[in-house]
Motif scaffolding. Sequence first.
Motif: not given
Lengths: 196, 423
Positions: B130-133, B171-180, B214-223, B309-314
Amino acid sequence: MEPFTKIKSIVTPLDKVNVDTDQIIPKQFLKLIQKTGFGQYLFYDWRYEKDGTPRKDFVLNESRYKDSKILLTRNNFGCGSSREHAAWALLDFGFRAIISTSFADIFYNNCFKNGILAIKVSEETLQKLFENTSEIEIDLEKQIISNDGTITSFEIEPHWKKILLEGLDDIAVTLQYNDEISKYENKQRNSKIRVS
Amino acid sequence: MNITEKILARASGKTRVSPDDVVFANVDKVMMHDVSGPGVIAVFEKLKKTGMKIEKLWAPEKVWVAEDHFVPAADKVSAQNVVLLTQFTKQYGIGKHFKYGMGQYGICHTLSHEEAMVLPGEVYVGGDSHTNTTGALGAFAAGLGHTDVAYVLLNGKIWFKIPETLYFKLNGKLPDYVMAKDLILKIIGDIGTDGAAYKTMQFGGSGISEMSVEERLTLTNMTTEAGAKSGIIEPDQKIRDYLVQRGATNYNEVHGDADSQYSKVYEYDAAELDPIVAKPFSPENVAVVRDLSSISLDKAYIGSCTGAKLEDLRAAAKILKGRTVKIRTEILPAAISIFKKAMDEGLVKIFMDAGAMVGPPTCGACCGAHMGVLAKDEVCISTTNRNFPGRMGHVESKTYLASPLVAAASAITGKITDPRDIK
């Protein structure tokens, strides 16, 4: 490492796709750091009953594959974690070659670093090998697999071929070239390359 | 050239590289932890037996070490490995060793960004898949096996074949309740666990610009779960601000050229995305959360570099606030710095008032090591990254991978639950 020239062996068919390193060597064995002795834990959860007795229905436990040196498996073998223990376990069990249509990247490298030949073949060739899992011969020098009269050639990067044929240690080999590498780099540095 | 090609060209002193070229690249940072570190030490020992003298490393200041998998020491062998690692870093003068229970400590891929260990434009390798993160910061970040890490420690360079790049445009911002997490699971479901084998996954588009670091890091993490060599996002002002807060200002950003080439472009419309889970036993086995609302659970696990991560906990706290969990719920912040921030923000109190367990930072049960592993037939919803058989414990346990919002909503109901359905 033991040089790899030719091997002749019955093929162990592991008819599964996406075999991940958690299956090859489960997490509880990652704490062990000697590079030998992992063979007994290879495919641990598939291979043993809960009481530790070998499962009769798992291919590695069939007596005819006891001395097999070649593992046949399906695409994306070795996906998941980077644990090099996976390569150590396969080697320690006795596998010197693995044939599949594709391998996960880190695992693929780990194989060669530990003297295992990972061979990528076409889907069609793989299917034929699965249909006839008798004894086959792999000749690394000629880059061919001979199976019951059928000969299939395979590709391998020259660097890996040399390492395996001569049983060299990859780190030791590359460090031999440190002077040349430094000279090359100085030359590059002086050419003032800028990438913004 | 695109960003990945330009980073690798710069690192190997070339003016131009193309996919499939092989380069010998200078490495800027290298990381190992309490599983790969002892493996690297074993490689060193083997080299020494062949008569090689290893008196020093290439650049101890570029090496950093984390203790994260089997800590706090899960048993005698794990304890011994930490001792071994400590001796190693002392012997070779590695100063950046994040020792468990001594100041800052936590999961390596979290420390990499929390402590700004890796910077935009750098070539970063680590002894973990997961160094990809950390590619989310605009670095080339890739995992290696033990032998390769040992080699980099001695030589500071390594071969790379320039990977092709798959470009994922949101394209566009993720809706509420949908995360990276939902987006990356959707992508893995679309391309499969080998869909990016030896390729780079790059993310861009207006939805990525809107997305937090932090949300971007979730994307690269799971590449990694799609088989990718690396994941990357072009650095922008959000990255610069994030790094400034961590004292890092001196680096050379790399950006792709206007005519960057990608081997394939995938487009996603944010507005069309729903909360997603990956069912047992593969990250590609995805389903929309609302289609699985009948599945009963035994446990919710909110942890790991992917999902603590902090935002995940929030996000989890937003759901858990003022409610009570119906199943065992374990929350393990990914680094102690994040744990402290969660305390300061009152998140830890929310979790404990809800009845959840809050534990120390560790890879813990994500890799089935300890701190909440699963029993036979137990069913878990987890913010982690893999759900292979036996990954989190017993080989007949089941893990559903989900976002922290989905995991928290499911903790409240005891069934797989869309956070939008929590009233």
